[in-house]
Design a protein around this motif. Structure first.
Motif, PDB file in Angstrom:
ATOM      1  N   SER A 359       0.432  -1.580  -0.153  1.00  0.00           N
ATOM      2  CA  SER A 359       0.301  -0.120   0.256  1.00  0.00           C
ATOM      3  C   SER A 359       1.255   1.718   0.179  1.00  0.00           C
ATOM      4  O   SER A 359       0.645   2.149  -0.943  1.00  0.00           O
ATOM      5  CB  SER A 359      -0.534  -0.409   0.937  1.00  0.00           C
ATOM      6  N   ARG A 380      -8.476  -0.497   7.476  1.00  0.00           N
ATOM      7  CA  ARG A 380      -8.137   0.843   6.023  1.00  0.00           C
ATOM      8  C   ARG A 380      -6.815   1.445   6.155  1.00  0.00           C
ATOM      9  O   ARG A 380      -6.677   1.239   7.366  1.00  0.00           O
ATOM     10  CB  ARG A 380      -9.385   2.577   6.677  1.00  0.00           C
ATOM     11  N   GLY A 385      -3.394   2.016  -2.857  1.00  0.00           N
ATOM     12  CA  GLY A 385      -4.853   2.338  -3.407  1.00  0.00           C
ATOM     13  C   GLY A 385      -4.757   1.538  -4.713  1.00  0.00           C
ATOM     14  O   GLY A 385      -3.435   1.349  -5.109  1.00  0.00           O
ATOM     15  N   SER A 394      -2.071  -8.859  -4.062  1.00  0.00           N
ATOM     16  CA  SER A 394      -2.655  -9.167  -3.100  1.00  0.00           C
ATOM     17  C   SER A 394      -3.361  -9.871  -2.521  1.00  0.00           C
ATOM     18  O   SER A 394      -3.379 -10.033  -1.325  1.00  0.00           O
ATOM     19  CB  SER A 394      -3.687  -7.617  -3.183  1.00  0.00           C
ATOM     20  N   VAL A 412     -13.884  -4.620  -1.194  1.00  0.00           N
ATOM     21  CA  VAL A 412     -13.235  -3.767  -1.280  1.00  0.00           C
ATOM     22  C   VAL A 412     -13.754  -2.740  -2.164  1.00  0.00           C
ATOM     23  O   VAL A 412     -13.566  -2.474  -3.481  1.00  0.00           O
ATOM     24  CB  VAL A 412     -11.763  -4.999  -2.504  1.00  0.00           C
ATOM     25  N   ASP A 413     -12.511  -1.340  -1.927  1.00  0.00           N
ATOM     26  CA  ASP A 413     -12.765  -0.288  -2.063  1.00  0.00           C
ATOM     27  C   ASP A 413     -11.699   0.277  -1.995  1.00  0.00           C
ATOM     28  O   ASP A 413     -11.260   0.806  -0.985  1.00  0.00           O
ATOM     29  CB  ASP A 413     -14.240   0.338  -0.864  1.00  0.00           C
ATOM     30  N   SER A 414     -11.132   0.293  -3.313  1.00  0.00           N
ATOM     31  CA  SER A 414      -9.450   0.745  -3.598  1.00  0.00           C
ATOM     32  C   SER A 414      -9.580   1.404  -4.248  1.00  0.00           C
ATOM     33  O   SER A 414      -8.783   1.352  -5.350  1.00  0.00           O
ATOM     34  CB  SER A 414      -8.638  -0.559  -3.182  1.00  0.00           C
ATOM     35  N   GLY A 418      -5.989   6.131  -3.525  1.00  0.00           N
ATOM     36  CA  GLY A 418      -6.290   5.510  -1.823  1.00  0.00           C
ATOM     37  C   GLY A 418      -7.327   6.716  -1.679  1.00  0.00           C
ATOM     38  O   GLY A 418      -8.170   7.403  -2.520  1.00  0.00           O
ATOM     39  N   THR A 420      -7.906   2.928   0.917  1.00  0.00           N
ATOM     40  CA  THR A 420      -8.148   1.346   0.321  1.00  0.00           C
ATOM     41  C   THR A 420      -9.284   0.913   1.721  1.00  0.00           C
ATOM     42  O   THR A 420      -8.286   1.478   2.897  1.00  0.00           O
ATOM     43  CB  THR A 420      -6.582   0.650   0.153  1.00  0.00           C
ATOM     44  N   THR A 421     -10.762   0.838   1.847  1.00  0.00           N
ATOM     45  CA  THR A 421     -10.470   0.624   2.930  1.00  0.00           C
ATOM     46  C   THR A 421     -11.476  -0.785   2.262  1.00  0.00           C
ATOM     47  O   THR A 421     -12.134  -1.684   1.364  1.00  0.00           O
ATOM     48  CB  THR A 421     -12.252   1.065   2.451  1.00  0.00           C
TER      49      THR A 421
END
Length: 430
Positions: A359, A380, A385, A394, A412-414, A418, A420-421
């Motif tokens: 990251s 997080r 990201g 990953s 995954v929200d990335s 960035g 990244t969550t």
């Protein structure tokens, strides 16, 4: 394409390919629905009437097999015109492989009877949807374009336009400019409303196809559990291979070197005590390293702090070993079952390793809480990201499979740049 999307959806809808495919689906549905209905009802009625003799059994089984064939056509039609991909139901197989076994399995198959129910229900719905769609479409476009073809009436029919009213003394025709404009405006309303009505009609077809022509929920669940079982077995085998590799390349190699050093020290003890002391000192260092590797290996299998003190202490220990500062917030009213607790621990551990390796983050946060009967995990970071499930770097694909094996979900929200969550949802099962 970009220019067309500047128009409102209500204006684009009559000209979109999706609308015309739905109209074609409805138009084709009427003759097919009548065909399915007539053949199914005729054969099933004949078979049911002949059940007092043996002839009714093969006729009824053949009728159900025919209905399954109709279902295959309907699934293909829905896939091609509506974009609805419904899996085929489980095949019918007799226990012994003979004709009688097959007929018995066909008569016992719930999917076959659902196909028959579809053939019966679809016909009246196809008549209704066909009537509504054709009426809206023809009236809408006819009225909307009326000013373009109004000349047909005085030229070929011998009247001024569409007659709204007429008796022996009076008649009212749509022929004045204002009347033409109002007629076209009414047609435009029908044209704009028609696609949305049409989409509402085919949504019912979607429900019928997906609910009656696909596999049963029980069969889907069995398939899902079989897949999850395969994932669990593969994960366990991979963990065993990793443990074997770590033991072989780490502690086992060090213990072998330790045995050799102690053997040499034993031989030199009488002749050269000083050299023997040096070898014993080196062996002592190898023992410390071997013990540390064994502790790390045991922690990787199942850390003692997790068993003794739960997720809060275990995740805090993992965070303390992370190369970036990590804030841990665990808010749980009780402890989940050990299996879920272990998966939660290793999920967060793997995600924090990703933070360290990929990251480029300066800080990370771990939150754990309970919502209803679900255990929620969220990691997080403020890194670069770009993480996606399936990215080999990953390891998120394997993590998603492990979470899914216990009916969990990994999201995954990335976005690029960035932050990244990663959120994991696990069953509580306390």
């Amino acid at each position: 394409m970009a220019a067309s999307h500047r128009l409102p959806a209500a204006i684009r809808a009559p000209f979109e390919a999706r609308t015309w495919r739905a109209l074609l689906y409805v138009l084709i549905g009427l003759p097919l629905g009548i065909c399915w209905f007539v053949l199914s009802v005729a054969l099933v009625s004949t078979g049911a009437g002949l059940l007092v003799t043996f002839l009714g059994v093969p006729i009824l089984a053949g009728a159900l097999a025919m209905c399954r064939g109709f279902g295959a056509v309907e699934r293909a039609r829905a896939r091609g015109l509506l974009g609805l991909d419904v899996a085929a139901p489980e095949p019918v197989r007799g226990r012994t492989g003979g004709a009688f076994s097959w007929m018995g399995a066909m008569l016992k198959s719930g999917a076959s009877w659902r196909h028959l129910l579809y053939a019966v229900l679809h016909m009246p719905w196809a008549v209704f949807s066909f009537s509504v769609a054709v009426a809206l479409w023809t009236w809408g476009w006819s009225l909307f374009t009326y000013p373009l073809w109004q000349w047909v009436f005085p030229t070929w029919v011998g009247q001024d336009g569409i007659q709204l009213y007429g008796d022996a003394t009076h008649a009212f025709y749509l022929d004045a400019p204002f009347e033409l404009a109002v007629t076209s405006l009414i047609g435009l309303v029908f044209v704009l409303v028609g696609p949305w009505v049409l989409r509402g009609l085919v949504s019912v077809d979607r429900l019928l196809v997906s609910g009656l022509l696909g596999p049963s929920r029980l069969a889907s669940r069995v398939t899902e559990l079989e897949s999850d079982r395969g994932v669990v077995v593969d994960t366990a085998a991979a963990d065993l291979r990793r443990i074997e590799r770590d033991l072989h390349d780490g502690a086992q190699a060090r213990l072998a070197a330790l045995a050799m050093d102690l053997g040499l020290a034993k031989e030199k003890l009488a002749r050269d005590p000083q050299a023997a002391a040096v070898l014993v000192d080196e062996a002592h260092g190898e023992v410390k390293l071997a013990l540390q590797e064994l502790r790390d290996l045991a922690r990787g299998i199942h850390p003692a702090v997790l068993t003794d003190r739960g997720l809060d202490a275990a995740l805090s220990a993992v965070a303390s070993r992370c190369s970036v500062p990590v804030s841990v917030d665990v808010d749980l009213p009780a402890r989940p079952v050990p299996a879920i607790e272990g998966i939660a621990y290793f999920t967060v551990s793997e995600l924090l390793q990703n933070v360290t390796r990929h990251s480029g983050a300066r800080r990370a946060w771990v939150d754990v809480w309970r919502t209803g009967d679900r255990l929620m995990l969220q990691v997080r970071d403020d890194g670069v990201g770009g993480a996606v499930v399936g990215d080999g770097g990953s390891g998120l694909a394997g993590l998603s499979e492990r979470v899914g094996a216990v009916d969990g979900v990994l999201a995954v929200d990335s976005p690029a740049g960035g932050p990244t969550t990663v959120t994991a949802e696990l069953p509580w099962r306390a």
